[in-house]
Design a protein around this motif. Sequence first.
Motif, PDB file in Angstrom:
ATOM      1  N   GLY A 112      11.279 -12.109  -0.415  1.00  0.00           N
ATOM      2  CA  GLY A 112      11.817 -11.252  -1.456  1.00  0.00           C
ATOM      3  C   GLY A 112      12.577 -10.086  -0.864  1.00  0.00           C
ATOM      4  O   GLY A 112      12.785 -10.000   0.350  1.00  0.00           O
ATOM      5  N   SER A 113      12.985  -9.172  -1.718  1.00  0.00           N
ATOM      6  CA  SER A 113      13.738  -7.991  -1.287  1.00  0.00           C
ATOM      7  C   SER A 113      12.827  -7.026  -0.546  1.00  0.00           C
ATOM      8  O   SER A 113      11.632  -6.937  -0.830  1.00  0.00           O
ATOM      9  N   ASN A 114      13.423  -6.300   0.400  1.00  0.00           N
ATOM     10  CA  ASN A 114      12.676  -5.296   1.150  1.00  0.00           C
ATOM     11  C   ASN A 114      12.211  -4.195   0.202  1.00  0.00           C
ATOM     12  O   ASN A 114      12.947  -3.787  -0.700  1.00  0.00           O
ATOM     13  N   ILE A 115      10.996  -3.718   0.417  1.00  0.00           N
ATOM     14  CA  ILE A 115      10.492  -2.632  -0.415  1.00  0.00           C
ATOM     15  C   ILE A 115      11.203  -1.334  -0.037  1.00  0.00           C
ATOM     16  O   ILE A 115      11.657  -1.160   1.081  1.00  0.00           O
ATOM     17  N   GLY A 116      11.273  -0.422  -0.988  1.00  0.00           N
ATOM     18  CA  GLY A 116      11.959   0.841  -0.782  1.00  0.00           C
ATOM     19  C   GLY A 116      11.041   1.928  -0.255  1.00  0.00           C
ATOM     20  O   GLY A 116       9.829   1.740  -0.111  1.00  0.00           O
ATOM     21  N   ILE A 117      11.619   3.072  -0.018  1.00  0.00           N
ATOM     22  CA  ILE A 117      10.886   4.208   0.538  1.00  0.00           C
ATOM     23  C   ILE A 117       9.791   4.694  -0.411  1.00  0.00           C
ATOM     24  O   ILE A 117       8.726   5.122   0.039  1.00  0.00           O
ATOM     25  N   THR A 118      10.015   4.605  -1.705  1.00  0.00           N
ATOM     26  CA  THR A 118       8.996   5.037  -2.669  1.00  0.00           C
ATOM     27  C   THR A 118       7.752   4.168  -2.550  1.00  0.00           C
ATOM     28  O   THR A 118       6.626   4.682  -2.513  1.00  0.00           O
ATOM     29  N   THR A 119       7.944   2.872  -2.451  1.00  0.00           N
ATOM     30  CA  THR A 119       6.817   1.950  -2.301  1.00  0.00           C
ATOM     31  C   THR A 119       6.137   2.162  -0.957  1.00  0.00           C
ATOM     32  O   THR A 119       4.900   2.150  -0.872  1.00  0.00           O
ATOM     33  N   GLN A 120       6.920   2.377   0.088  1.00  0.00           N
ATOM     34  CA  GLN A 120       6.336   2.627   1.406  1.00  0.00           C
ATOM     35  C   GLN A 120       5.484   3.897   1.401  1.00  0.00           C
ATOM     36  O   GLN A 120       4.395   3.934   1.984  1.00  0.00           O
ATOM     37  N   ILE A 145     -12.394  -0.401  11.662  1.00  0.00           N
ATOM     38  CA  ILE A 145     -11.620  -1.063  10.611  1.00  0.00           C
ATOM     39  C   ILE A 145     -10.227  -0.449  10.556  1.00  0.00           C
ATOM     40  O   ILE A 145     -10.073   0.753  10.373  1.00  0.00           O
ATOM     41  N   LYS A 146      -9.233  -1.294  10.731  1.00  0.00           N
ATOM     42  CA  LYS A 146      -7.838  -0.866  10.615  1.00  0.00           C
ATOM     43  C   LYS A 146      -7.365  -1.237   9.211  1.00  0.00           C
ATOM     44  O   LYS A 146      -7.561  -2.359   8.757  1.00  0.00           O
ATOM     45  N   VAL A 147      -6.734  -0.274   8.552  1.00  0.00           N
ATOM     46  CA  VAL A 147      -6.251  -0.478   7.190  1.00  0.00           C
ATOM     47  C   VAL A 147      -4.729  -0.509   7.224  1.00  0.00           C
ATOM     48  O   VAL A 147      -4.091   0.405   7.734  1.00  0.00           O
ATOM     49  N   VAL A 148      -4.156  -1.572   6.685  1.00  0.00           N
ATOM     50  CA  VAL A 148      -2.706  -1.733   6.601  1.00  0.00           C
ATOM     51  C   VAL A 148      -2.387  -2.021   5.138  1.00  0.00           C
ATOM     52  O   VAL A 148      -2.999  -2.904   4.533  1.00  0.00           O
ATOM     53  N   THR A 149      -1.446  -1.278   4.584  1.00  0.00           N
ATOM     54  CA  THR A 149      -1.073  -1.500   3.183  1.00  0.00           C
ATOM     55  C   THR A 149       0.405  -1.851   3.112  1.00  0.00           C
ATOM     56  O   THR A 149       1.239  -1.191   3.723  1.00  0.00           O
ATOM     57  N   GLU A 150       0.700  -2.902   2.386  1.00  0.00           N
ATOM     58  CA  GLU A 150       2.075  -3.373   2.201  1.00  0.00           C
ATOM     59  C   GLU A 150       2.247  -3.773   0.754  1.00  0.00           C
ATOM     60  O   GLU A 150       1.626  -4.736   0.288  1.00  0.00           O
ATOM     61  N   ASN A 151       3.054  -2.999   0.020  1.00  0.00           N
ATOM     62  CA  ASN A 151       3.349  -3.275  -1.377  1.00  0.00           C
ATOM     63  C   ASN A 151       2.075  -3.372  -2.224  1.00  0.00           C
ATOM     64  O   ASN A 151       1.894  -4.299  -3.013  1.00  0.00           O
ATOM     65  N   ALA A 152       1.175  -2.404  -2.022  1.00  0.00           N
ATOM     66  CA  ALA A 152      -0.104  -2.269  -2.732  1.00  0.00           C
ATOM     67  C   ALA A 152      -1.138  -3.326  -2.366  1.00  0.00           C
ATOM     68  O   ALA A 152      -2.213  -3.382  -2.960  1.00  0.00           O
TER      69      ALA A 152
END
Length: 189
Positions: A112-120, A145-152
Amino acid sequence: MFKRSLIILGTVVLLQGCAAAVVAGTASAVTAANDRRTIGSQIDDNNIEIKASIAISEVERLEKSARVNAISVNGIVLLVGQVANQEMKNEAQITVEAIAGIRKIHNQLRIGSNIGITTQTHDSWLTSKVKAQLLAAKDISSNNIKVVTENAEVYLMGLVSQDEANRAVDIARNVSGVERVVKVFEYIN
């Protein structure tokens, strides 16, 4: 304790009074010392992430039209981000697979499309909220525990027991704004 004191003292001497650097360096040293991974494994993971970033940037179409991040914990790599199509998703994985030291890849790239700065920015906020909740929990070691968040979507990585994993997932699921939790753990006895 002696090792930690030496690290702190060495940091203070080398940095000669730079308070912010001393605090950051000490925090990093304490975190590194409390990590279940060996120092060598932590260094290897850092090198894997750097090499993956470089390798991906050298693939012109991935560099131009995709957003790919590689996170490594104990040689297990998580790929997150966005690509235009399945071919690019596969290409990103093949590119990263060539890096020495990787034991397994979890390819969670989304088409899909790259997420924007607001989502980041929102993702960074969600990561902070999840980390704070993990830190407050008495029954798990949040340092592991490492936490990684991408698009919620929250990805949880690290060397943990099954009980710690279940508890961490439960905590992350209950953070407002988290849409999905994905376990990328390596289990210890």
